[in-house]
Write an enzyme that holds these catalytic residues in place. Structure first.
Site, short mmCIF file in Angstrom:
data_model
loop_
_atom_site.label_atom_id
_atom_site.label_comp_id
_atom_site.label_asym_id
_atom_site.label_seq_id
_atom_site.Cartn_x
_atom_site.Cartn_y
_atom_site.Cartn_z
N GLY A 45 -1.87 77.58 -57.70
CA GLY A 45 -2.91 78.48 -57.23
C GLY A 45 -3.87 77.81 -56.16
O GLY A 45 -5.05 77.81 -56.13
N THR A 120 -2.34 72.09 -46.93
CA THR A 120 -0.98 71.64 -46.87
C THR A 120 0.01 72.36 -47.73
O THR A 120 -0.20 72.52 -49.15
CB THR A 120 -0.75 69.92 -47.04
OG1 THR A 120 -1.07 69.81 -48.38
CG2 THR A 120 -1.69 69.35 -46.19
N SER A 551 26.86 51.46 -21.63
CA SER A 551 25.50 51.59 -21.96
C SER A 551 25.21 53.15 -22.13
O SER A 551 24.40 53.64 -21.20
CB SER A 551 24.63 50.95 -20.94
OG SER A 551 24.95 51.09 -19.83
#
Lengths: 644, 304
Positions: A45, A120, A551
């Site tokens: 809720g 959030t 590399s």
């Protein structure tokens, strides 16, 4: 019970607004501000509670309310009642799927305070979103369902709130209406929570029994829970102490954001005061350099100030002309923070691409941005069980403890003491994404005990003696592209020209210095890091160093470039397309790779990131190795040498 | 330990300090920042904050007005003055394509906004190579804004992807981007409409007089009260401009912006009216009245 939200009550503003607007505005000028976060799982809720707070503090206008009512009927989940979740889930994808995608910020105010709520989502991406929302919050409201009590999510959210250093925890036991407003149920949940909270280091929290649906104990006291004597949620939010006020009592620190130089007579250092206060005449120290001075003026648009405090954005001028630039910290002279370059830290991984231990990332802390490598985590924490687990890397939403090494010393404080000087983000150098949130725990002692040896014969002296400018000629390209062949020819010509040089070859280095390393991504990164460091020492000795390594990653080549002074790193791209290199297959490696005998083979089963803007670009389909070598020597030493 | 006699910061002081911090971060880290300036009240506050952030230097970036040619005359009057007062260069961009095609709010509806504003903005940013643009948007204005970061990342084609936003932690803003990409920055994200008004009052910031009530020629059309600002206004058969005491809560293109009948002629009266009203500020904007997610869609396509 309070008013049911399903029947919108009339919009009733503060009577002072209508009666005496000037008095109202004078009162509102002095409001304080509290930032908080709400957490809880999907069905606890949370959205209803936020909708309630907005609604009951009259932050919803009529046109918004009527849109909400029609939306509720169309896509709501509360039947004919208002679905407050729709008020906060604003994105189309969220409304379609009925879920929350990302952090949203909401605003409301009471006569005492103004509030910013980070809403959030409780869904899968919980850790990342919660940490984002929590990083600026003073307080966390952790919702639990009275019927269900303390759940895994309750523990997870509490742990994360504690991790981010939120000092005020509110346990809101929601849906009390569904357990008959039963006091013993509430007491049992609080006891349960207290035991767990102590375990993770939360020593105080405020528990409030509420009903988001009915509005009980949110703004108005519940008539159904006479047994509860504590504050309503809103009253608590209105009166709780604010962290920013605590910051003001700590020692003075300000990160320099911007050096303000409008003319030759003014040099000001602009920044936001992270902690403490400062007055004209106060002695200060600039870090990491350690130089000291005193504050001459505190300059603002509205006129000079005598003193300023944490949270204010100001511009300082100093009594002495000392070196100070963006990224430096101005601190109280007698109580300055530490400076270090190796740390123990907690990391929350935010990116879908996992951590690559050993890779260099950008680390931004305050106004300082430095290059940093992260070691493999010592462990990760399972936020559901709170157990430590062994780990070799960090994946999305993982929390781990790691060591971090920065390429230069930074001024810092432990996160527990200062969010501003202890919280940092990591940024991927190639994708530019924010990949991690970090919290510094402490500096590692070993870094403090190893100091740079001051050498008396400097790199300039070495170079002068050899009569040349040191350089690192970095050959990169696919296996079989011709790097070693061309590098060899270049070195022969340099030698003939009387230059002092040395060639580091990929295969040779792997026989000695790097024989402990394999060919996985992490080992390839470490391989290049070591070669870069060795090559750098050799340029310190005044040599022209040539390296021939595949590399494959841009990030590592850029890291080596950053080790050297500007212009000394020369990236030479030996450009041979895969099909051509494979056709030549000088060492028979491509054949083996194709048959699966060699895993992680660059170009076949492992990526090669070609240079975008190499310093020298050699297309081997157009130049012979001899022509290529000539071109490189001419570019590097500015001399055309006849073929030997 | 140092103690401080000064009182704790108020919410306006904290908002101001946070916005100044944001403005300085961009100035320090972006290569070519610009401030979008629309002459409205939010723009006025943002410009004022920029003056404060860099004082005694002028703000180290230009102002850009993406002009539709249909703003209120009073807005054009204030525009040049505000830029000069701040010591800043003012750039005005009018989409030449929209100009050539005679796009206007009477005949072209949504196309007017698309071409003059969205396309015009993208053109202007590309033309000058701006890599960071300040906008005065607030999170309390609209639902999709509430979800947007303070530093809102845009692709090389100016698109906003709400699912790919960078997490924003503490006060640390990641300003890194590849060539061609840009960032929209909203220093007023955490301000509300009331904060803006309170700040204008407290700081004495000059705003367009249209925010204050005065008798002005108006016609009522589609439930909106429109102001007849110049002779380009097309009257429909039977329409006759009537002088009413009106003001505006929000300012845009004059034929698309609804006025409210009001007697509020001072700032406190305006704030009082705003606090007593029962509708949100965006209610008067024709542009927001499409479907629920229209602002989000516009933003994805590059609208501010």
């Amino acid at each position: 019970m309070a008013t049911n939200p399903a029947s919108p009550r009339d919009y009733v503003p503060d009577t002072l607004i209508a009666d005496d607007i000037d008095a109202y505005l004078a009162a509102h000028q002095r409001k304080s501000m509290l930032r908080f976060i709400t957490c809880g799982s999907v069905d606890d809720g949370k959205s209803t509670l936020i909708g309630r707070l907005l609604y009951d503090s009259k932050q919803i206008f009529e046109d918004q309310l009527s849109a909400l009512e029609s939306d509720s009927k169309r896509v709501g989940t509360q039947g004919q009642n208002i679905d407050f979740a729709l008020l906060v889930d604003g994105l189309a994808a969220e409304r379609e799927q009925g879920i929350t995608i990302d952090v949203a910020y909401r605003f409301f105010a009471t006569p005492a305070r103004k509030f910013i709520v980070a809403d959030t989502p409780g869904h899968e991406q919980y850790t990342r979103n919660m940490v984002t929302g929590a990083s600026t919050a003073d307080l966390a409201v952790i919702l639990t369902d009275a019927r269900k009590g303390v759940l895994t999510q309750t523990r997870r959210h509490s742990y994360l709130a504690q991790l981010v250093g939120i000092r005020h925890i509110v346990l809101a036991v929601n849906k009390m209406d569904l357990v008959g407003y039963d006091q013993s149920r509430f007491d049992a949940i609080v006891e349960d929570y207290r035991a767990f909270a102590n375990e993770i280091g939360i020593d105080a929290f405020t528990a409030i029994p509420i009903s988001g649906l009915g509005g009980d104990n949110i703004v108005d006291r519940s008539t159904a829970m006479d047994w509860y004597a504590g504050p309503t949620l809103m009253h608590h939010l209105d009166t709780v102490e604010i962290d920013a006020d605590r910051e003001a009592a700590r020692p003075f620190r300000m990160g320099v954001q911007w050096v303000n130089r409008p003319n030759l007579d003014f040099r000001g250092f602009a920044g936001m005061i992270a902690s403490g206060s400062i007055s004209v005449g106060d002695p200060i120290r600039v870090l990491p350099s350690g130089r000291s001075s005193t504050v001459a003026r505190i300059v603002t648009f509205g006129g000079d100030l005598r003193s300023a405090r944490a949270g204010q954005s100001v511009t300082l001028t100093l009594a002495d002309e000392i070196d100070c630039s963006r990224g430096d910290i101005i601190a109280a002279a007698d109580d300055a923070p530490q400076v270090a370059d190796q740390f123990e830290a907690k990391l929350v991984w935010l990116d879908a691409e996992p951590l690559l231990p050993g890779r260099a990332y950008w680390l931004k802390i305050g106004t300082q941005t430095v290059s940093a490598t992260v070691q493999a985590p010592k462990c990760t924490i399972d936020v559901n069980t709170l157990q430590s687990l062994a780990a070799t890397t960090l994946h999305l939403n993982d929390i781990g403890e790691t060591e971090i090494i920065t390429d230069r010393p930074i001024a810092f404080e432990a996160y527990a003491d200062s969010r501003e000087l202890g919280g940092f983000i990591l940024i991927d150098r190639m994708t530019n994404r924010t990949v991690a949130a970090g919290m510094l725990s402490y500096a590692l002692r070993r870094a403090q005990n190893v100091h740079w040896q001051a050498v008396e014969v400097t790199r300039e002296a070495h170079a002068r003696q050899k009569g040349q400018t040191p350089k690192l000629l970095w050959f990169t390209g696919l296996s079989g592209s011709g790097k070693s062949t061309i590098a060899n020819l270049v070195e022969k010509r340099l030698h003939a020209l009387g230059k002092h040089s040395f060639l580091l070859d990929g295969d040779n280095v792997r026989h000695g210095l790097n024989r402990d390393l394999g060919f996985g991504d992490a080992d390839r990164i470490e391989n290049i890091r070591r070669v870069g460091e060795v090559a750098k020492l050799m340029t310190d000795a005044g040599l022209i160093v040539l390296t021939a390594f595949i590399s494959p990653f841009r990030a590592e080549r850029e890291l080596v470039r950053s080790l050297l002074p500007d212009g000394e790193f020369v990236e030479i791209f030996i450009d041979t397309p895969l099909d051509v290199a494979e056709q030549r297959d000088v060492k028979g490696l491509y054949k083996k790779a194709r048959s699966g005998e060699i895993p992680h083979f660059t170009g076949i089963s492992s990526p090669y990131e070609a240079p975008e803007t190499p310093d020298i670009h050699i297309d081997t389909r157009r130049l012979t190795p001899e022509e290529a070598a000539e071109a490189i020597v001419e570019r590097v030493v500015g001399v055309w040498s006849p073929m030997l | 330990m140092q103690s401080s006699a000064t009182p704790p910061l108020t919410h306006l002081e904290r908002l101001e300090a946070e916005s100044i911090h944001i403005l300085r971060e961009v100035a320090a880290e972006a290569e070519r920042p610009v401030m979008l300036y629309s002459v409205g009240k939010d723009s006025a506050v943002m410009l004022h904050l920029a003056k404060k952030a860099f004082f005694p230097a002028p703000p180290p970036f230009p102002l850009l007005h993406v002009d539709t040619t249909w703003k209120f005359r009073a807005m054009y009057d204030l525009r040049a003055k505000a830029a000069a007062d701040a010591g800043m260069e003012l750039l005005v961009h009018q989409n030449p394509d929209a100009m050539a095609r005679g796009i206007n709010p009477f005949d072209h509806g949504a196309l007017h906004t698309d071409l003059w504003k969205t396309e015009g903005l993208k053109q202007a940013l590309d033309l000058h190579g701006f890599d960071a643009a300040f906008g005065g948007a607030r999170r309390d204005e609209e639902k999709s804004r509430a979800k947007e970061r303070i530093f809102s990342f845009r692709s090389a084609s100016h698109r906003w992807d709400p699912k790919q936003q960078r997490p924003e932690l503490w006060r640390l803003y990641n300003t890194r981007k590849a060539k061609g990409e840009s960032i929209r920055v909203f220093p007023l994200s955490n301000w509300t409409e009331l904060d803006i008004w309170q700040y204008i009052l407290a700081e004495g910031i000059e705003i367009v007089p249209l925010y204050f009530a005065a008798p002005r020629p108006t016609v009522e059309r589609d439930g909106m009260l429109l102001m007849v600002d110049d002779d380009r206004f097309r009257l429909l058969p039977g329409e006759q401009p009537v002088d009413r005491s009106i003001r505006f809560r929000t300012l845009g293109c004059y034929p698309l912006t609804g006025a409210v009948e009001s007697e509020a002629a001072t700032l406190p009266q305006v704030i009082q009216e705003m606090l007593l009203t029962t509708t949100s500020e965006r209610q008067g904007r024709a542009i927001d009245r499409d479907q629920a997610a229209s602002m989000e869609k516009k933003k994805q396509e590059g609208y501010f």
